[in-house]
Design a protein around this motif. Structure first.
Motif, short mmCIF file in Angstrom:
data_model
loop_
_atom_site.label_atom_id
_atom_site.label_comp_id
_atom_site.label_asym_id
_atom_site.label_seq_id
_atom_site.Cartn_x
_atom_site.Cartn_y
_atom_site.Cartn_z
N ILE A 111 -23.59 85.59 50.98
CA ILE A 111 -22.40 86.27 51.20
C ILE A 111 -21.07 85.50 51.29
CG2 ILE A 111 -22.26 85.98 53.78
CD1 ILE A 111 -21.24 89.32 51.99
N LEU A 112 -21.12 84.35 51.70
CA LEU A 112 -19.85 83.16 51.60
C LEU A 112 -19.40 83.11 49.90
CD1 LEU A 112 -18.09 81.07 52.64
CD2 LEU A 112 -19.92 79.44 52.02
N VAL A 113 -20.40 82.67 49.24
CA VAL A 113 -20.20 82.68 47.58
C VAL A 113 -19.79 83.93 47.08
CG1 VAL A 113 -21.16 82.21 45.36
CG2 VAL A 113 -21.95 80.80 47.34
N PHE A 114 -20.24 85.05 47.41
CA PHE A 114 -19.66 86.20 46.78
C PHE A 114 -18.31 86.50 47.42
CE2 PHE A 114 -19.27 90.95 47.18
CZ PHE A 114 -19.44 91.23 45.75
N VAL A 115 -18.12 86.60 48.50
CA VAL A 115 -16.56 86.79 48.97
C VAL A 115 -15.71 85.55 48.75
CG1 VAL A 115 -15.36 86.83 51.06
CG2 VAL A 115 -17.52 87.82 51.23
N LEU A 116 -16.06 84.25 48.78
CA LEU A 116 -14.90 83.17 48.31
C LEU A 116 -14.59 83.35 46.94
CD1 LEU A 116 -13.82 81.08 49.89
CD2 LEU A 116 -15.33 79.38 49.23
N VAL A 117 -15.69 83.51 46.23
CA VAL A 117 -15.33 83.52 44.60
C VAL A 117 -14.60 84.60 44.27
CG1 VAL A 117 -16.42 83.54 42.39
CG2 VAL A 117 -17.42 82.28 44.09
N MET A 118 -14.60 85.66 44.76
CA MET A 118 -14.16 87.11 44.62
C MET A 118 -12.50 86.93 45.19
SD MET A 118 -15.12 90.96 45.26
CE MET A 118 -15.68 90.40 47.27
N ALA A 119 -12.37 86.36 46.32
CA ALA A 119 -11.10 86.29 46.94
C ALA A 119 -10.24 85.33 46.11
CB ALA A 119 -11.35 85.82 48.44
N SER A 120 -10.86 84.10 45.66
CA SER A 120 -10.20 83.02 45.07
C SER A 120 -9.54 83.54 43.69
CB SER A 120 -11.10 81.65 44.49
OG SER A 120 -11.73 81.30 45.71
N TRP A 179 -21.09 89.03 39.47
CA TRP A 179 -20.47 89.99 40.21
C TRP A 179 -19.31 89.69 40.96
CZ3 TRP A 179 -21.05 95.36 39.83
CH2 TRP A 179 -22.33 95.76 39.04
N ALA A 180 -19.24 88.59 41.53
CA ALA A 180 -17.97 88.06 42.25
C ALA A 180 -17.08 87.88 41.31
CB ALA A 180 -18.38 86.87 42.97
N ILE A 181 -16.95 87.28 40.15
CA ILE A 181 -16.07 86.98 39.16
C ILE A 181 -15.67 88.57 38.57
CG2 ILE A 181 -15.76 86.10 36.80
CD1 ILE A 181 -17.68 84.02 37.53
N GLY A 182 -16.44 89.31 38.30
CA GLY A 182 -16.18 90.64 37.65
C GLY A 182 -15.39 91.40 38.71
N MET A 183 -15.88 91.37 40.13
CA MET A 183 -14.92 91.95 41.14
C MET A 183 -13.70 91.40 41.58
SD MET A 183 -16.66 94.83 42.08
CE MET A 183 -15.72 95.15 43.79
N GLY A 184 -13.75 90.22 41.14
CA GLY A 184 -12.42 89.28 41.50
C GLY A 184 -11.41 89.43 40.68
N VAL A 185 -11.90 89.79 39.21
CA VAL A 185 -10.91 90.09 38.07
C VAL A 185 -10.55 91.47 38.10
CG1 VAL A 185 -10.59 90.65 35.63
CG2 VAL A 185 -11.98 88.53 36.54
N ALA A 186 -11.15 92.31 38.58
CA ALA A 186 -10.63 93.65 38.84
C ALA A 186 -9.80 93.83 39.95
CB ALA A 186 -12.12 94.54 39.18
N ILE A 187 -9.89 93.31 41.17
CA ILE A 187 -9.24 93.05 42.39
C ILE A 187 -7.77 92.55 42.19
CG2 ILE A 187 -8.90 92.63 44.73
CD1 ILE A 187 -11.77 93.17 44.83
N ARG A 188 -7.72 91.53 41.09
CA ARG A 188 -6.42 91.15 40.77
C ARG A 188 -5.50 91.92 40.44
NH1 ARG A 188 -6.50 85.99 36.78
NH2 ARG A 188 -4.42 86.13 37.34
N HIS A 189 -5.84 93.20 39.88
CA HIS A 189 -4.94 94.34 39.64
C HIS A 189 -4.59 95.21 40.96
CE1 HIS A 189 -5.01 92.81 35.53
NE2 HIS A 189 -6.38 92.86 35.86
N LEU A 200 -8.83 90.66 51.56
CA LEU A 200 -10.10 90.02 50.84
C LEU A 200 -9.89 88.64 51.27
CD1 LEU A 200 -12.63 90.23 49.18
CD2 LEU A 200 -11.16 89.77 47.37
N GLY A 201 -8.62 87.96 51.30
CA GLY A 201 -8.33 86.96 51.79
C GLY A 201 -8.87 86.42 53.35
#
Length: 410
Positions: free
Chosen positions: A59-68, A154-164, A173-174
């Motif tokens: 969960i740490l990796v998923f949230v941290l990568v997505m937030a970053s 999934w974290a990278i994909g969600m992170g890119v999507a949430i950038r918008h 998310l932060g």
């Protein structure tokens, strides 16, 4: 003692985490020596600590990568490419070191029938297919099974999507990332107690009696890992930074390698490495991706294990190895190591792949895997310590190297 003197508990709290871990290590050894029956009962403490690390890591990796990625601003520098290059270079170099050491100090095994029910991959293509399937794994399944390749995808994909998305969504998310990080820090604070339980129970239960017959093989394995950690990796870091690499190397070995040695899991050590990267002042956008990625593909220790045990079987069977075959073995070992699981003993399951290069049948190859499990008390611990500490080392080398290059050009 005066009323103003701090209590023993307060003094311990003021010590650095590494010092506390060393105290826990010494206490565990002492308990195993003088009260082995009591020491066996401490296994539960170690299991709780490792389970807690494994629980928070996905969960740490998923949230941290997505937030970053979601909060990454255009123009900010990341250094993933040079880190990936260092990961691959380090893993291949480790395999070459293992080939040279195995040639200079050949090991022989007593191969007998062992009842080990293990299903090993059938070829390199199967390993690569498995990696691709991990990328497209169901996100819930990836989180439940600690499939870090799938979690990263999934974290990278969600992170890119949430950038918008809107600023509020990215702020939430932060905040979520900060909350998970606080939980991880709390878990890491219990590392001294967890390592105390792991050391005491392991020494009391297993001891080192099973290792006596494999002293030479262990010496070659551990010697290769020490050489890579103290010579090869510093050379790579010096090439990147052009300055004395040992302060950084020793810091990573001390603060990451020690916990990895006793948890025996690269995945469980991800929170420790993320915390160390933060203390080193590295780019969060970079280390939040490179550290979990390194736990999956940066496997110098695994490459050494695969190569040394394979060549031990080759020497035992009297098979000749020429230079081109040795080079091919190094490449295969590096690829196999990238497919090794981030859990204890993961690299051993890939030994039959390397053995197949020499026409060694799976029945004999699986006996070599069984030997690996016998010596795993030390081999797997040292392997994980090298793998995990190198994740932080190469991340730091790449970040610091690219920053210094930018300053020179400015």
């Amino acid at each position: 003692m005066t009323a103003s003197s701090p209590s023993l508990w307060l003094r311990l709290q003021r010590l650095s985490l590494v010092t506390q871990i060393i105290i826990g290590l010494i206490a565990g050894i002492a308990l195993a020596l003088f009260a082995p029956e009591v020491a066996k009962s401490t296994a539960f403490i170690g299991k709780v600590f490792v389970s807690a690390l494994k629980a928070v890591a996905p969960i740490l990796v998923f949230v941290l990568v997505m937030a970053s990625i979601a909060n990454h601003k255009h123009g900010q520098e990341t250094h993933i490419r040079p880190i990936l290059f260092l990961y691959l270079l380090g893993t291949f170099a480790a395999a070459v070191v293992a080939v040279v050491a195995s040639t200079l100090f050949p090991s022989s095994l007593v191969l007998a029938t062992h009842d080990v029910a293990i299903t090993a991959p059938g070829g390199i293509s199967e390993v690569l297919q498995s990696l691709l399937l991990s990328v497209v794994d169901n996100p819930v399944s990836a989180l439940m099974n600690a499939n870090f390749i799938g979690i990263l995808a999934w974290a990278i994909g969600m992170g890119v999507a949430i950038r918008h998305a809107g600023d509020t969504t990215r702020e939430v998310l932060g905040d979520l990332s900060n909350g998970v990080t606080l939980i991880v820090r709390l878990v890491i604070r219990f590392a001294p107690l967890g390592i105390f339980g792991l050391v005491a129970s392991t020494l009391a239960t297993s001891g080192f009696g099973a290792l006596i017959g494999y002293v030479h093989l262990l010496a070659v394995l551990l010697g290769c890992m020490l050489f890579v950690a103290l010579v090869m990796n510093p050379v790579i870091v010096f090439w990147k930074l052009r300055r004395n690499p040992y302060p950084l190397v020793i810091t990573c070995l001390r603060e990451s390698g020690i916990t990895a040695f006793f948890t025996r899991s690269s995945a469980a050590n991800i929170p420790v490495n993320l915390e160390l990267s933060k203390r080193l002042g590295l780019h969060e956008d970079t280390y939040s991706v490179s550290i979990p990625l390194g736990a999956t593909i940066n496997m110098a220790g695994a490459a050494i294990t695969i190569t040394v045990l394979t060549l031990a079987a080759v020497h035992t069977l009297g098979i000749a190895v020429d230079i081109p075959t040795a080079i091919l073995l190094s490449v295969v070992a590096a690829i196999c190591a990238c497919g090794a699981s981030g859990v204890a003993g993961g690299s051993l399951l890939l030994i039959p792949l390397a053995c197949s290069l020499f026409g060694i049948p799976s029945e004999i190859a699986m006996q070599v895997v069984a030997v690996g499990f016998i010596i795993g008390v030390l081999q797997d611990s040292a392997e994980t310590a090298l793998n995990s500490s190198t994740d932080v080392l190469f991340t730091a080398a790449a970040c610091l190297g690219e920053d210094e290059k930018a300053q020179r050009l400015a």
